[in-house]
Design a protein around this motif. Sequence first.
Motif, PDB file in Angstrom:
ATOM      1  N   ARG A 428      17.458 -20.829  43.290  1.00 41.68           N
ATOM      2  CA  ARG A 428      16.306 -21.742  43.283  1.00 41.68           C
ATOM      3  C   ARG A 428      15.388 -21.495  42.097  1.00 41.68           C
ATOM      4  O   ARG A 428      14.358 -22.159  41.987  1.00 41.68           O
ATOM      5  CB  ARG A 428      15.517 -21.601  44.588  1.00 41.68           C
ATOM      6  N   GLY A 429      15.758 -20.589  41.228  1.00 39.96           N
ATOM      7  CA  GLY A 429      14.954 -20.334  40.035  1.00 39.96           C
ATOM      8  C   GLY A 429      15.728 -19.531  39.019  1.00 39.96           C
ATOM      9  O   GLY A 429      16.528 -18.654  39.371  1.00 39.96           O
ATOM     10  N   LEU A 430      15.533 -19.828  37.720  1.00 42.33           N
ATOM     11  CA  LEU A 430      16.216 -19.129  36.634  1.00 42.33           C
ATOM     12  C   LEU A 430      15.168 -18.609  35.648  1.00 42.33           C
ATOM     13  O   LEU A 430      14.308 -19.367  35.182  1.00 42.33           O
ATOM     14  CB  LEU A 430      17.185 -20.057  35.912  1.00 42.33           C
ATOM     15  N   PHE A 431      15.260 -17.315  35.323  1.00 42.15           N
ATOM     16  CA  PHE A 431      14.291 -16.671  34.437  1.00 42.15           C
ATOM     17  C   PHE A 431      15.007 -16.154  33.197  1.00 42.15           C
ATOM     18  O   PHE A 431      16.018 -15.462  33.291  1.00 42.15           O
ATOM     19  CB  PHE A 431      13.585 -15.516  35.164  1.00 42.15           C
ATOM     20  N   TYR A 432      14.454 -16.516  32.028  1.00 43.91           N
ATOM     21  CA  TYR A 432      15.045 -16.117  30.757  1.00 43.91           C
ATOM     22  C   TYR A 432      14.504 -14.741  30.337  1.00 43.91           C
ATOM     23  O   TYR A 432      13.298 -14.487  30.392  1.00 43.91           O
ATOM     24  CB  TYR A 432      14.705 -17.115  29.659  1.00 43.91           C
ATOM     25  N   ALA A 433      15.403 -13.867  29.888  1.00 42.11           N
ATOM     26  CA  ALA A 433      15.034 -12.576  29.293  1.00 42.11           C
ATOM     27  C   ALA A 433      16.025 -12.307  28.168  1.00 42.11           C
ATOM     28  O   ALA A 433      16.817 -11.371  28.210  1.00 42.11           O
ATOM     29  CB  ALA A 433      15.064 -11.468  30.336  1.00 42.11           C
ATOM     30  N   LEU A 434      15.972 -13.155  27.146  1.00 43.20           N
ATOM     31  CA  LEU A 434      16.990 -13.197  26.095  1.00 43.20           C
ATOM     32  C   LEU A 434      16.513 -12.613  24.774  1.00 43.20           C
ATOM     33  O   LEU A 434      17.105 -12.892  23.725  1.00 43.20           O
ATOM     34  CB  LEU A 434      17.441 -14.644  25.874  1.00 43.20           C
ATOM     35  N   GLY A 435      15.458 -11.814  24.800  1.00 41.59           N
ATOM     36  CA  GLY A 435      14.938 -11.301  23.538  1.00 41.59           C
ATOM     37  C   GLY A 435      14.097 -12.349  22.839  1.00 41.59           C
ATOM     38  O   GLY A 435      13.756 -13.395  23.405  1.00 41.59           O
ATOM     39  N   GLY A 436      13.758 -12.082  21.594  1.00 41.29           N
ATOM     40  CA  GLY A 436      12.894 -13.015  20.868  1.00 41.29           C
ATOM     41  C   GLY A 436      13.250 -13.112  19.407  1.00 41.29           C
ATOM     42  O   GLY A 436      14.071 -12.353  18.881  1.00 41.29           O
ATOM     43  N   ARG A 437      12.611 -14.053  18.754  1.00 39.90           N
ATOM     44  CA  ARG A 437      12.760 -14.226  17.309  1.00 39.90           C
ATOM     45  C   ARG A 437      11.370 -14.155  16.688  1.00 39.90           C
ATOM     46  O   ARG A 437      10.376 -14.528  17.327  1.00 39.90           O
ATOM     47  CB  ARG A 437      13.447 -15.557  16.975  1.00 39.90           C
ATOM     48  N   PRO A 438      11.262 -13.668  15.460  1.00 37.51           N
ATOM     49  CA  PRO A 438       9.940 -13.429  14.862  1.00 37.51           C
ATOM     50  C   PRO A 438       9.102 -14.691  14.771  1.00 37.51           C
ATOM     51  O   PRO A 438       9.601 -15.777  14.473  1.00 37.51           O
ATOM     52  CB  PRO A 438      10.284 -12.878  13.473  1.00 37.51           C
ATOM     53  N   ASN A 439       7.839 -14.516  15.032  1.00 33.45           N
ATOM     54  CA  ASN A 439       6.892 -15.627  15.043  1.00 33.45           C
ATOM     55  C   ASN A 439       6.298 -15.781  13.642  1.00 33.45           C
ATOM     56  O   ASN A 439       5.167 -15.365  13.372  1.00 33.45           O
ATOM     57  CB  ASN A 439       5.793 -15.328  16.066  1.00 33.45           C
ATOM     58  N   THR A 440       7.050 -16.390  12.739  1.00 35.30           N
ATOM     59  CA  THR A 440       6.648 -16.472  11.332  1.00 35.30           C
ATOM     60  C   THR A 440       6.527 -17.909  10.825  1.00 35.30           C
ATOM     61  O   THR A 440       6.661 -18.155   9.634  1.00 35.30           O
ATOM     62  CB  THR A 440       7.662 -15.716  10.453  1.00 35.30           C
TER      63      THR A 440
END
Length: 674
Positions: A428-440
């Motif tokens: 009933r719910g999906l949560f992403y925890a896939l790392g990140g990319r630089p905020n540039t």
Amino acid sequence: MRSFGPPADEASHASAASSCTSSRQATEQRAKMPSQSHERRRAAGWHLRGTAVMLLVSWAAGWWTDLGACERRKSPFGFIQSLPALGRLSLRKRAYVPLPVTMVETQESFNARLRAMGSGRGANINQIANSHQAANNHAAAAAASRGPLLSSIETLDSFNARLKRLRQRPPDEDTSITRPINQLVEDDVQNVVIIGSGPAGYTAALFNGRANLKPLVFEGMEAGPPGGALLMTTLVENFPGFPDGILGPDLVRNMRMQAQRWGAEMVPEDVVEVDLSQRPFRVRSHSRHVLTQAIIFATGSKFNRLRLPNEVRFWNRGISSCAVCDGVAPVFRDVDLGVAGGGDTACEDALFLSNYGNKIHMFIRGSDFRASRAMVAKVICNPNIEIHFNTKVKDVYGDDVSPDHASPVQGVIVQDTNTGEERKIEIRGLFYALGGRPNTQLLEGSPVRLDQGGHIMLKPGTMETYLEGFFAAGDVSDSQWKQAITAAGGGCRAAISAERWLTSNGLARFVPFKCDIIDGDRSRDEEYVEEPAMESETQATFDISKPRHKGAYALQRLQQETKPVVVLYCTRTCGQCRVLRPALQTVVGDYYPDVHFCEVDIDEDTQFAKEQDVLGTPTVAVYRSGRHVGTLRGVHIKQDYRELIEEAMGRAPATNHVHGGGAFAETRQLTSYA
């Protein structure tokens, strides 16, 4: 030889006549000579008169410039007493140069000249300013070969504004500046601006503050709340100094308060533009435009997404990237949930969700975890977590409208990465925890170099970029470690590097400490200091005259009033709620007593929050007379909340504030400063 006797014959008479003629011509020539000499003497006289006039003008200019010093004398004859000194001062100067402009004026002489002007009642400000401008122009031409480190030449307007501020300062205040006049710039030019918060930004602010540089920190807000990714975590167990661990929001709060104690100025706004094409650098936010000699870029990273076919359809309606923010929502309690990812964040999210959900499915594309051994051990030992290796999430399915205030997501379609087989798993719910990319994004098209992954490129072994005066720290320049402790270390190195660069180039303007820092009494940003938690009100404790209320009972009573009610749905574990609460109280306080404020903890009032379709925290809803006006999810700028309140009060036209949505419903979950 001429004969003066009578002529003896005609020949002698003719000779005498010729001699007389020559004598007359010579006499006439001699008669003309006094006239020419008189003209020369007359021209010389005019030259002397001109020189005298120029000397008089020069003396008058010196007298007029120093008149302010005379007027400050207490004696009624002070002006007469000063005339000899003024005359000597002016006559010592060259007649054709009232004020010296051919040499670079020193800071001491310039400040002395300003102090001598006093209140300026009789001073010719334009004359002083013009000479100051000429000195600057001469200095800039002489030092052009030094490269781009020269500051902008001060304009007449900025000089007059600075002169006005100087007159308003107390007499005992130090007006000295640590640079020569050819590098003077406007007073609002910062030593260093730090863009971004979290461990890197706050640590840099701490070290620059201790160096008397008074850094200005743009913490972020809508593009990522102050504190960064640590606000989205629960217990941090690997940060030194906390044997029992510390909650991520608490760690961020302590860092912020420590940086403030040493003089860092916090601005909870997003930077919308950075101009690196000229010096000083230009930094612009929604409400401020500042100049700075140096920049420390610490904007962290933003969360990755899977880009599923139905992702936009169910975003914030069953799909989220913040388990700590949204996992407590009633729609995710006692149901099966999914977590996509295999790193430390994914393990932490799965462990957190296991406290509320029924079974937690972890979808890992590879054949093993990427998390630390300690986190992996906790996940494996938890009976409520099921691990799916070599599994890729292909899509999400569900209904647009779900009965009984439940999540519209009904399950996911996954694919085995080895065999290609697809199957459905009901969650009933999906949560992403896939790392990140630089905020540039702010640096696109700028002179700052970025690698293929978007990270800022640094000179080997330093925190310096390939642009002088521009430094970076944290996840925005770290493509390998991505830990809170490494981000804090990078912030320290960037701050020290910036201080040394400013000092070596003569650009640092040090701000002295106040004595109260010894007692730890340094002033803090009162708006963002947490207030003590209050208890939920009951029928016995409810008082409508209070400015703040808490609990479902208080909200139900307030909804019967005709005044608008601003409601903050939050939880104790939500770091973003801690950031938003004091800011929202400030906004509502501007309308008090015409607007009520109420806080509802969805952990305590779960059923009530479910009936209100609260899908995550923080959520701000506005009601009037029991009617829902609008909802904003996540952290917004203050103006968004003001517009919603104005609409509820009937002062502004109605806008499309969709319940459970809002302008930041997607962006808030995708971006963070770390």
